[in-house]
Design an enzyme around this catalytic site. Sequence first.
Site, PDB file in Angstrom:
ATOM      1  N   ASP A 108     -55.105 -20.122   5.394  1.00  0.00           N
ATOM      2  CA  ASP A 108     -55.420 -19.433   6.426  1.00  0.00           C
ATOM      3  C   ASP A 108     -54.799 -19.930   7.786  1.00  0.00           C
ATOM      4  O   ASP A 108     -55.152 -19.149   8.958  1.00  0.00           O
ATOM      5  CB  ASP A 108     -56.637 -18.809   6.504  1.00  0.00           C
ATOM      6  CG  ASP A 108     -56.684 -17.305   7.157  1.00  0.00           C
ATOM      7  OD1 ASP A 108     -55.849 -16.881   7.215  1.00  0.00           O
ATOM      8  OD2 ASP A 108     -58.085 -16.923   7.428  1.00  0.00           O
TER       9      ASP A 108
ATOM     10  N   ASP B 182     -61.254 -19.612   5.317  1.00  0.00           N
ATOM     11  CA  ASP B 182     -61.924 -18.406   5.811  1.00  0.00           C
ATOM     12  C   ASP B 182     -62.742 -17.767   4.505  1.00  0.00           C
ATOM     13  O   ASP B 182     -62.108 -17.191   3.627  1.00  0.00           O
ATOM     14  CB  ASP B 182     -60.710 -17.592   6.038  1.00  0.00           C
ATOM     15  CG  ASP B 182     -61.162 -15.806   6.701  1.00  0.00           C
ATOM     16  OD1 ASP B 182     -62.421 -15.851   6.873  1.00  0.00           O
ATOM     17  OD2 ASP B 182     -60.643 -15.123   6.521  1.00  0.00           O
TER      18      ASP B 182
ATOM     19  N   LYS C  34     -66.412 -12.773   1.598  1.00  0.00           N
ATOM     20  CA  LYS C  34     -65.355 -12.417   0.935  1.00  0.00           C
ATOM     21  C   LYS C  34     -65.863 -12.512  -0.395  1.00  0.00           C
ATOM     22  O   LYS C  34     -66.555 -13.211  -1.085  1.00  0.00           O
ATOM     23  CB  LYS C  34     -64.087 -13.316   1.150  1.00  0.00           C
ATOM     24  CG  LYS C  34     -63.204 -13.043   2.418  1.00  0.00           C
ATOM     25  CD  LYS C  34     -62.076 -13.825   2.311  1.00  0.00           C
ATOM     26  CE  LYS C  34     -61.033 -13.931   3.487  1.00  0.00           C
ATOM     27  NZ  LYS C  34     -60.653 -12.429   3.802  1.00  0.00           N
TER      28      LYS C  34
ATOM     29  N   ARG D   2     -58.143 -12.523  14.640  1.00  0.00           N
ATOM     30  CA  ARG D   2     -57.855 -11.760  15.944  1.00  0.00           C
ATOM     31  C   ARG D   2     -58.728 -12.560  17.119  1.00  0.00           C
ATOM     32  O   ARG D   2     -58.375 -12.669  18.355  1.00  0.00           O
ATOM     33  CB  ARG D   2     -57.996 -10.488  15.765  1.00  0.00           C
ATOM     34  CG  ARG D   2     -59.411  -9.904  15.493  1.00  0.00           C
ATOM     35  CD  ARG D   2     -59.283  -8.258  14.955  1.00  0.00           C
ATOM     36  NE  ARG D   2     -58.954  -8.324  13.458  1.00  0.00           N
ATOM     37  CZ  ARG D   2     -58.651  -7.532  12.683  1.00  0.00           C
ATOM     38  NH1 ARG D   2     -59.015  -6.215  13.464  1.00  0.00           N
ATOM     39  NH2 ARG D   2     -58.241  -7.453  11.372  1.00  0.00           N
TER      40      ARG D   2
ATOM     41  N   ASP E  71     -65.363 -11.270   9.042  1.00  0.00           N
ATOM     42  CA  ASP E  71     -63.927 -11.546   8.255  1.00  0.00           C
ATOM     43  C   ASP E  71     -62.749 -11.353   9.203  1.00  0.00           C
ATOM     44  O   ASP E  71     -61.511 -11.690   8.709  1.00  0.00           O
ATOM     45  CB  ASP E  71     -64.048 -10.834   7.033  1.00  0.00           C
ATOM     46  CG  ASP E  71     -62.965 -11.532   5.973  1.00  0.00           C
ATOM     47  OD1 ASP E  71     -62.409 -12.601   6.224  1.00  0.00           O
ATOM     48  OD2 ASP E  71     -62.695 -10.960   4.841  1.00  0.00           O
TER      49      ASP E  71
HETATM   50  N1  BES Z   1     -57.592 -14.364   6.529  1.00  0.00           N
HETATM   51  C1  BES Z   1     -57.513 -12.735   6.110  1.00  0.00           C
HETATM   52  C2  BES Z   1     -56.267 -12.410   5.775  1.00  0.00           C
HETATM   53  C3  BES Z   1     -55.555 -12.592   4.764  1.00  0.00           C
HETATM   54  C4  BES Z   1     -55.731 -11.732   3.531  1.00  0.00           C
HETATM   55  C5  BES Z   1     -54.686 -13.717   4.481  1.00  0.00           C
HETATM   56  C6  BES Z   1     -55.194 -12.088   2.409  1.00  0.00           C
HETATM   57  C7  BES Z   1     -53.953 -13.991   3.569  1.00  0.00           C
HETATM   58  C8  BES Z   1     -54.015 -13.200   2.369  1.00  0.00           C
HETATM   59  C9  BES Z   1     -58.243 -12.408   7.428  1.00  0.00           C
HETATM   60  O1  BES Z   1     -59.061 -13.181   8.078  1.00  0.00           O
HETATM   61  C10 BES Z   1     -59.045 -11.104   6.826  1.00  0.00           C
HETATM   62  O2  BES Z   1     -59.925 -11.472   6.295  1.00  0.00           O
HETATM   63  N2  BES Z   1     -58.661 -10.045   7.299  1.00  0.00           N
HETATM   64  C11 BES Z   1     -59.386  -9.008   6.816  1.00  0.00           C
HETATM   65  C12 BES Z   1     -59.505  -7.824   7.906  1.00  0.00           C
HETATM   66  C13 BES Z   1     -60.687  -6.819   7.759  1.00  0.00           C
HETATM   67  C14 BES Z   1     -61.863  -7.629   7.661  1.00  0.00           C
HETATM   68  C15 BES Z   1     -60.635  -6.096   8.978  1.00  0.00           C
HETATM   69  C16 BES Z   1     -58.726  -7.920   5.697  1.00  0.00           C
HETATM   70  O3  BES Z   1     -57.331  -8.088   5.875  1.00  0.00           O
HETATM   71  O4  BES Z   1     -59.259  -7.670   4.569  1.00  0.00           O
HETATM   72 ZN    ZN Z   2     -58.626 -15.271   8.105  1.00  0.00          ZN
HETATM   73 ZN    ZN Z   3     -61.138 -13.252   7.596  1.00  0.00          ZN
END
Ligand code: BES
Ligand code: ZN
Ligand code: ZN
Length: 502
Positions: free
Chosen positions: A289, A271, A278, A352, A348
């Site tokens: 992920d 990811d 990111k 979902r 990101d």
């Molecule tokens: N894969 C990430 C979540 C994640 C964060 C997993 C830290 C493991 C460790 C997910 O896809 C993501 O990026 N989520 C975002 C959502 C936001 C953009 C609404 C997040 O949590 O910042």
């Molecule tokens: Zn993710």
């Molecule tokens: Zn993500």
Amino acid sequence: MKIVKEAKTFQQVNTELLIVGVQKNCDHIQGWNDFVSFYGESIEEWIRSGDIDTERKKMTRIPYTGDNGQLKRVLFVGLGDTKTLTENELRETFGLVGNQLRALKANEFTIWLESFTASPIDENDIAFLFAEGTGMGFYQVPNYKTSSNEVDAYLDAVHFVTNADIDEIAASYKVGSVYADAVNEARTLVNLPPNLLTATELGHYAQQLAKKYNFEVEILTKQELEELGMGGILSVNKGSVEEPRLITIKYQATEKWEDAIGLVGKGVTYDTGGYSIKPKTGMVGMKGDMGGAAAVLGAMQIIGEVRPDKNVVAVIGSTDNMISGDALKPDDVITMYSGKTVEVLNTDAEGRLVLADAVTYAKQQGATTLIDVATLTGGVITALGYDKTGALTNNEALFDAFIEASIETGEFVWGMPLTEKDKKRIRKSDVADLNNSPGSDGHMIFGGGFVGEFVENTPWIHLDIAGTSDAANAYDLGPKGGTGVMVRTLATFVERLGEQDS
Ligand code: BES
Ligand code: ZN
Ligand code: ZN
């Protein structure tokens, strides 16, 4: 295959290592006097002086120089006051023993079972927890170092000094090691570098698992996903040169394919965040992920071994989340497999989108109860830290039963609220039915709540393992890296459901 052998007396022990539990009141242990006369009175003196540490989780290793020509050392395992000893603490203590076994390269050893008895934990529980705990504690992360010429350690045979029925003990031990092996497999999937574990490879892994356990399996390719109109997973995959996969495994326990529990996993093999990229420090580690997919595959491995009385359909959506001239963009509007449209506000928030299509597919495949597992949001870490899995549900009775399974396995799960106001924010968009990122406040709820829009009225639990799937440091039950969290709880939950139905 681990071999189980029995030694009735200490004189019969024919391994180099003997493992003995030491509690605050050793004289209460059945057989303690026999042990003292075998080893020598000095044992009692060393316990009194503290040279052998009886404190919980403390280990003392002492050479043996007596008449038994095979035995070379005894590992004393501190249990503290066994009146307050919980199953989970005993499991964790055994995790530390597993770590010692690896350090000692002890492929074969003897455990004196009765020395670990602590009411209400009986000999069969101890054998199960010992196999599970040591199996998990023994795990090492595979590496690719070219300089290493070390011979890998492995657990080969276990001998028991016990008065209990050895066949029952062997059966409990076997199930415990089935659980540990599955957790370790899931850990390895999480630990694999993302150039090696692509969606295609994850598909191959699932195919092999299915072959081994006689599961029905289907691996949908990009072209097949296009034909089905799976806009969620395909949109996330748009920036990638790697093909996506939708993996479905069915375990049929009853004559008719009915009342299946659906286990749905997020299998994002890397990811980057996509165009909502990111920061460089936040990207490292995103090979993990696919922890939800690993949890589901690990649970299926246990299900394949234990064969519970419950139909299970596992669905994993797998792709990486990359960037290219063709990648998904913020502002894009996409059509999901269910037909719902989504305004993408943040690329990101990809998990979902993948999960939503997988959930729709799982329902079509006959899932009447759904559990999705995903490293979904950083929000769950902010809310609950790194040692608790965050959950949502639309069915309290289902959730209560799941919590019971999680207490049994010692994997902490905590329910969060999903209110009508939260749902309103997920449904707020000028151009589509839903949006994929309503805000950064309490966003663990928005991640899971989005998946809930596709679950509709099916009883459902969402598990956000972003905090618990990958450990930053070594812990009692394993090293730093993939934890295999939820493998054991999912499998235990399915096992218990099977016991209810039959
Ligand atoms: N894969 C990430 C979540 C994640 C964060 C997993 C830290 C493991 C460790 C997910 O896809 C993501 O990026 N989520 C975002 C959502 C936001 C953009 C609404 C997040 O949590 O910042
Ligand atoms: Zn993710
Ligand atoms: Zn993500």
